[in-house]
Design an enzyme around this catalytic site. Sequence first.
Site, PDB file in Angstrom:
ATOM      1  N   ASN A  14       0.832  -1.212   0.000  1.00  0.00           N
ATOM      2  CA  ASN A  14       0.000   0.000   0.000  1.00  0.00           C
ATOM      3  C   ASN A  14       0.863   1.256   0.000  1.00  0.00           C
ATOM      4  O   ASN A  14       0.536   2.243  -0.655  1.00  0.00           O
ATOM      5  CB  ASN A  14      -0.948  -0.007   1.208  1.00  0.00           C
ATOM      6  CG  ASN A  14      -2.219  -0.790   0.926  1.00  0.00           C
ATOM      7  OD1 ASN A  14      -3.054  -0.363   0.138  1.00  0.00           O
ATOM      8  ND2 ASN A  14      -2.345  -1.952   1.541  1.00  0.00           N
ATOM      9  N   LEU A  93      -2.769   0.597  19.014  1.00  0.00           N
ATOM     10  CA  LEU A  93      -2.261   1.878  19.520  1.00  0.00           C
ATOM     11  C   LEU A  93      -3.014   2.285  20.784  1.00  0.00           C
ATOM     12  O   LEU A  93      -4.216   2.024  20.916  1.00  0.00           O
ATOM     13  CB  LEU A  93      -2.421   2.948  18.434  1.00  0.00           C
ATOM     14  CG  LEU A  93      -1.586   2.667  17.170  1.00  0.00           C
ATOM     15  CD1 LEU A  93      -2.080   3.495  15.995  1.00  0.00           C
ATOM     16  CD2 LEU A  93      -0.108   2.923  17.441  1.00  0.00           C
ATOM     17  N   HIS A 109      -8.055  -1.154   6.319  1.00  0.00           N
ATOM     18  CA  HIS A 109      -8.319  -2.470   6.894  1.00  0.00           C
ATOM     19  C   HIS A 109      -8.952  -3.345   5.809  1.00  0.00           C
ATOM     20  O   HIS A 109      -9.839  -2.887   5.085  1.00  0.00           O
ATOM     21  CB  HIS A 109      -9.253  -2.329   8.102  1.00  0.00           C
ATOM     22  CG  HIS A 109      -9.525  -3.642   8.760  1.00  0.00           C
ATOM     23  ND1 HIS A 109      -8.581  -4.290   9.531  1.00  0.00           N
ATOM     24  CD2 HIS A 109     -10.615  -4.446   8.722  1.00  0.00           C
ATOM     25  CE1 HIS A 109      -9.086  -5.437   9.954  1.00  0.00           C
ATOM     26  NE2 HIS A 109     -10.320  -5.552   9.476  1.00  0.00           N
TER      27      HIS A 109
HETATM   28  C1  GAR Z   1      -3.182  -4.801   3.915  1.00  0.00           C
HETATM   29  O1  GAR Z   1      -4.057  -5.761   3.398  1.00  0.00           O
HETATM   30  C2  GAR Z   1      -3.868  -3.949   4.952  1.00  0.00           C
HETATM   31  O2  GAR Z   1      -5.215  -3.710   4.647  1.00  0.00           O
HETATM   32  C3  GAR Z   1      -3.750  -4.804   6.183  1.00  0.00           C
HETATM   33  O3  GAR Z   1      -2.444  -5.318   6.120  1.00  0.00           O
HETATM   34  C4  GAR Z   1      -2.070  -5.479   4.743  1.00  0.00           C
HETATM   35  C5  GAR Z   1      -0.742  -4.806   4.545  1.00  0.00           C
HETATM   36  O4  GAR Z   1      -0.252  -5.049   3.267  1.00  0.00           O
HETATM   37  N1  GAR Z   1      -3.970  -4.050   7.368  1.00  0.00           N
HETATM   38  C6  GAR Z   1      -4.591  -4.519   8.453  1.00  0.00           C
HETATM   39  O5  GAR Z   1      -4.977  -5.664   8.555  1.00  0.00           O
HETATM   40  C7  GAR Z   1      -4.792  -3.508   9.579  1.00  0.00           C
HETATM   41  N2  GAR Z   1      -5.750  -3.959  10.523  1.00  0.00           N
HETATM   42  P1  GAR Z   1       0.923  -4.163   2.675  1.00  0.00           P
HETATM   43  O6  GAR Z   1       2.030  -4.163   3.724  1.00  0.00           O
HETATM   44  O7  GAR Z   1       1.350  -4.877   1.437  1.00  0.00           O
HETATM   45  O8  GAR Z   1       0.384  -2.784   2.428  1.00  0.00           O
END
Ligand code: GAR
Length: 203
Positions: A14, A93, A109
Amino acid sequence: MKRIVILISGRGSNMQAMLNVAADQQWPAKIVAVISNQPTAAGLDVARAAGIATELVNHRDYPDRGQFDQALAHCIDKYAPDLIVLAGFMRILTPEFVAKYAGRLINIHPSLLPSFPGLHTHRRAIETGVKVHGATVHFVTADLDHGPIIAQAVVTVRDDDTEDTLAERVLAEEHIIYPQAVHDVILGKLTLVDGRVVRSLST
Ligand code: GAR
């Protein structure tokens, strides 16, 4: 020029999507630092390769959540950000931390909140039998994976989906909605009204 700090714990796809879009669209904002709580986060290398300052604040170096959050805040504040973007930052957090950055802290999320907060969202979506799933960008509040919703993307769940195939399609949507949401926030296009995010009429 607005200043953005991104917090990661892992792969950082992301974050990468945001870097790409920010460069392509010539955002009036600069990603000034990427901070990880995990020394092995692959996203740190991606950020370094893009010439962005990186920092490690390893939660294992602190005796409790409060002291880790204080160290994290100290590191963030060095960069004087207008916006702090959680991009796969997998730490709960403290309310003090969240209050300090209220309105300037956003998260993505991988579910259609308020459904499936927490972990293993894709597996739980399949097990529950929901027909649509997706991702949510939201302002962070003290409750885990909760807060005023900025954007959502919907993905149809197929009968033959596995956790991995569903995760892949949701992630592709995350890469679209998260940079767009960050862009709208930094341009002041969104306002909080009675705990809901509304698009400002004047922008
Ligand atoms: C993503 O799918 C994000 O939505 C999730 O972790 C992944 C990170 O991927 N976040 C959560 O679950 C937060 N509660 P990335 O490191 O490739 O961006």
